[in-house]
Design a protein around this motif. Sequence first.
Motif, mmCIF file in Angstrom:
data_model
loop_
_atom_site.group_PDB
_atom_site.id
_atom_site.type_symbol
_atom_site.label_atom_id
_atom_site.label_comp_id
_atom_site.label_asym_id
_atom_site.label_seq_id
_atom_site.Cartn_x
_atom_site.Cartn_y
_atom_site.Cartn_z
ATOM 1 N N GLU A 194 0.922 -1.127 0.124
ATOM 2 C CA GLU A 194 -0.047 0.174 -0.134
ATOM 3 C C GLU A 194 0.808 1.285 0.000
ATOM 4 N N ARG A 195 2.088 0.993 0.117
ATOM 5 C CA ARG A 195 2.989 2.226 0.228
ATOM 6 C C ARG A 195 3.023 3.016 -0.990
ATOM 7 N N PRO A 196 3.564 4.493 -1.140
ATOM 8 C CA PRO A 196 3.450 5.027 -2.409
ATOM 9 C C PRO A 196 4.872 4.300 -3.002
ATOM 10 N N PRO A 197 4.650 3.927 -4.753
ATOM 11 C CA PRO A 197 5.859 3.264 -5.012
ATOM 12 C C PRO A 197 7.137 4.101 -5.181
ATOM 13 N N ASP A 198 6.923 5.481 -5.235
ATOM 14 C CA ASP A 198 8.033 6.265 -5.201
ATOM 15 C C ASP A 198 8.566 6.825 -4.021
ATOM 16 N N ALA A 199 8.112 6.460 -3.040
ATOM 17 C CA ALA A 199 8.727 7.110 -1.889
ATOM 18 C C ALA A 199 10.169 7.118 -1.810
ATOM 19 N N THR A 200 10.604 8.097 -1.149
ATOM 20 C CA THR A 200 12.059 8.221 -1.301
ATOM 21 C C THR A 200 12.828 7.246 -0.349
ATOM 22 N N LEU A 201 12.142 7.144 0.707
ATOM 23 C CA LEU A 201 13.029 6.208 1.672
ATOM 24 C C LEU A 201 12.910 5.033 1.064
ATOM 25 N N ASP A 202 12.156 4.451 0.367
ATOM 26 C CA ASP A 202 12.124 3.229 -0.318
ATOM 27 C C ASP A 202 13.032 3.102 -1.247
ATOM 28 N N ALA A 203 13.079 4.065 -2.112
ATOM 29 C CA ALA A 203 14.188 4.191 -3.261
ATOM 30 C C ALA A 203 15.288 4.208 -2.625
ATOM 31 N N VAL A 204 15.743 4.785 -1.528
ATOM 32 C CA VAL A 204 16.976 4.867 -1.142
ATOM 33 C C VAL A 204 17.435 3.461 -0.561
ATOM 34 N N MET A 205 16.442 2.895 0.432
ATOM 35 C CA MET A 205 16.592 1.377 0.738
ATOM 36 C C MET A 205 16.804 0.522 -0.319
ATOM 37 N N THR A 206 15.829 0.781 -1.278
ATOM 38 C CA THR A 206 16.076 -0.179 -2.330
ATOM 39 C C THR A 206 17.397 -0.518 -2.824
ATOM 40 N N SER A 207 18.093 0.820 -2.960
ATOM 41 C CA SER A 207 19.298 1.032 -3.811
ATOM 42 C C SER A 207 20.447 0.549 -2.705
ATOM 43 N N ALA A 208 20.240 0.692 -1.491
ATOM 44 C CA ALA A 208 21.305 0.297 -0.588
ATOM 45 C C ALA A 208 21.228 -1.425 -0.379
ATOM 46 N N VAL A 209 20.231 -1.955 -0.154
ATOM 47 C CA VAL A 209 19.955 -3.205 -0.144
ATOM 48 C C VAL A 209 20.337 -4.033 -1.331
ATOM 49 N N THR A 210 20.065 -3.297 -2.494
ATOM 50 C CA THR A 210 20.374 -4.024 -3.716
ATOM 51 C C THR A 210 21.836 -4.069 -3.874
ATOM 52 N N GLU A 211 22.549 -3.096 -3.469
ATOM 53 C CA GLU A 211 24.176 -3.319 -3.272
ATOM 54 C C GLU A 211 24.723 -4.157 -2.625
ATOM 55 N N GLN A 212 23.995 -4.374 -1.425
ATOM 56 C CA GLN A 212 24.390 -5.396 -0.430
ATOM 57 C C GLN A 212 24.236 -6.649 -0.877
ATOM 58 N N VAL A 213 22.954 -6.949 -1.489
ATOM 59 C CA VAL A 213 22.846 -8.284 -2.063
ATOM 60 C C VAL A 213 23.440 -8.682 -3.067
ATOM 61 N N GLY A 214 23.892 -7.730 -3.841
ATOM 62 C CA GLY A 214 24.919 -7.922 -5.028
ATOM 63 C C GLY A 214 26.342 -8.102 -4.721
ATOM 64 N N ARG A 215 26.552 -7.611 -3.581
ATOM 65 C CA ARG A 215 28.111 -7.947 -2.967
ATOM 66 C C ARG A 215 28.261 -9.269 -2.494
ATOM 67 N N SER A 216 27.036 -9.541 -1.671
ATOM 68 C CA SER A 216 27.039 -10.782 -1.060
ATOM 69 C C SER A 216 26.999 -11.925 -2.098
ATOM 70 N N GLU A 217 26.079 -11.645 -3.185
ATOM 71 C CA GLU A 217 26.239 -12.586 -4.399
ATOM 72 C C GLU A 217 27.467 -12.981 -4.876
ATOM 73 N N ARG A 218 28.279 -11.819 -5.015
ATOM 74 C CA ARG A 218 29.554 -12.090 -5.697
ATOM 75 C C ARG A 218 30.534 -12.595 -4.670
ATOM 76 N N LEU A 219 30.512 -12.466 -3.493
ATOM 77 C CA LEU A 219 31.382 -12.998 -2.491
ATOM 78 C C LEU A 219 31.013 -14.450 -2.324
ATOM 79 N N LEU A 220 29.684 -14.858 -2.299
ATOM 80 C CA LEU A 220 29.378 -16.325 -2.114
ATOM 81 C C LEU A 220 29.757 -17.035 -3.476
ATOM 82 N N THR A 221 29.641 -16.249 -4.636
ATOM 83 C CA THR A 221 30.022 -17.001 -5.837
ATOM 84 C C THR A 221 31.690 -17.099 -5.902
ATOM 85 N N SER A 222 32.308 -16.366 -5.588
ATOM 86 C CA SER A 222 33.789 -16.298 -5.433
ATOM 87 C C SER A 222 34.085 -17.619 -4.537
#
Lengths: 179, 253
Positions: free
Chosen positions: B119-147
């Motif tokens: 139900e949250r606004p899809p373009d909420a700033t906080l959500d956008a920042v969170m998504t970006s930060a978590v995306t980076e975390q997930v991406g780095r974790s994936e690369r570490l585990l792959t390595s």
Amino acid sequence: MDDDAVTIDRVLGGDSDAFRFLVERHGRAVFRLAYRLTRSQQDADDVVQETFLRAYRHLPSFDARSSFSTWLFRIATNSACDLMRRSMRHRTEELDEMSEPVVSDGDPAMRIGFRAALERGMERLTGSERTAFVLRHFEGMSIDEISAVLGTETSATKQAVFRAVRKLRQVLDPLVRAT
Amino acid sequence: MSHLTEEQQVLAHYGEPLDDALVAHLESCEQCRRDRDTLVASLAAIEDPGPELPHDYEQQVWHRLHWQLRRDARPNRHWWLASAAASALLLVAVGFLAGRGSRPNDPVPTVRHAQPAAERPPDATLDAVMTSAVTEQVGRSERLLTSLSNLSPDESDLEAERLTAERLLVSNRIHRAVAREQGAPEVAALLDEIEPILLEIAHSGSGLDDSELDALQERIESRGLIFKLRVISSTLESKSSKRRPSSPPATRL
């Protein structure tokens, strides 16, 4: 400062798109090496991708006094060896996709024989023997350069090359004598 | 003088220097010359040009790579600090908003923390920042585990992986808390699931022995962690790109 060193400085300085030049300069050579080690185009593609990802991530640790291509080949070799170690699938079905080793004799039957013999011979080599042989025979690297890539002593590298040649000759010599 | 050994012949063929006496022997000994010629003929038969690559092969490699590198920060040693700092700020912001929402006398009480995610606004700033930060975390974790999954037992130097795990561990806890707070339980659960792996690597000290590495790789594989990280990463990436249709493409890797 060579082109690679200049490009690396740019990447580390924040111009991350400059990494593209390193990919363009070395991508084909890394593929060729990866293919010769893995004997599979798909695996070689994976190795190329993995190699450049690792290189990018570890670029700050690259010692600029050494050759970037040697460093990159070392990463590619490790990636290929990791992949080969895990890949237990049988390769015979891929034989048709392989490029043919070229022999001076144009007889198609002989070429097929060489192709199969080379494949059998390569399968007999250990990872370090195959790597040392590929780097020396196909890539023309010196024993010292190969030692740097493998992280082994010169004497061990020489032994690896010699053992690889001996094993390959066991399957190739009868065909050579027959031509 | 005895004949050249096969090893001497092979190494000489590949340009290794021979003693003067061996060179002289080779020139004068018919059998050694015959052996050399046979060796040369055998090795000359081995030519393997490999498959023909398209003329734009390098561009294709770069195209595939660029997408992955875009999720990576610059290859420097301080990305984790910036990421953790941003996450900490984010957590403070979430806490602040949550606090505002719970204040009884607040004239415009926010119920953001209590709203279902859908139900949250899809373009909420906080959500956008969170998504970006978590995306980076997930991406780095994936690369570490792959390595880690690609490590072979003879690769004893895990220092780079250990440092990465150590840094990811700090930011992982913050991102997990943010994900929970933001109503993304599946992301939080996954970050929770990978934490023991990060912990193990971060505390691996001088490295892992063969059996430890095997056990770790088995855990990563049996739980499908890399696959799960890729799925979450892809979902977050897609969510993130939908939010910025008019913004210029990211040029940083």
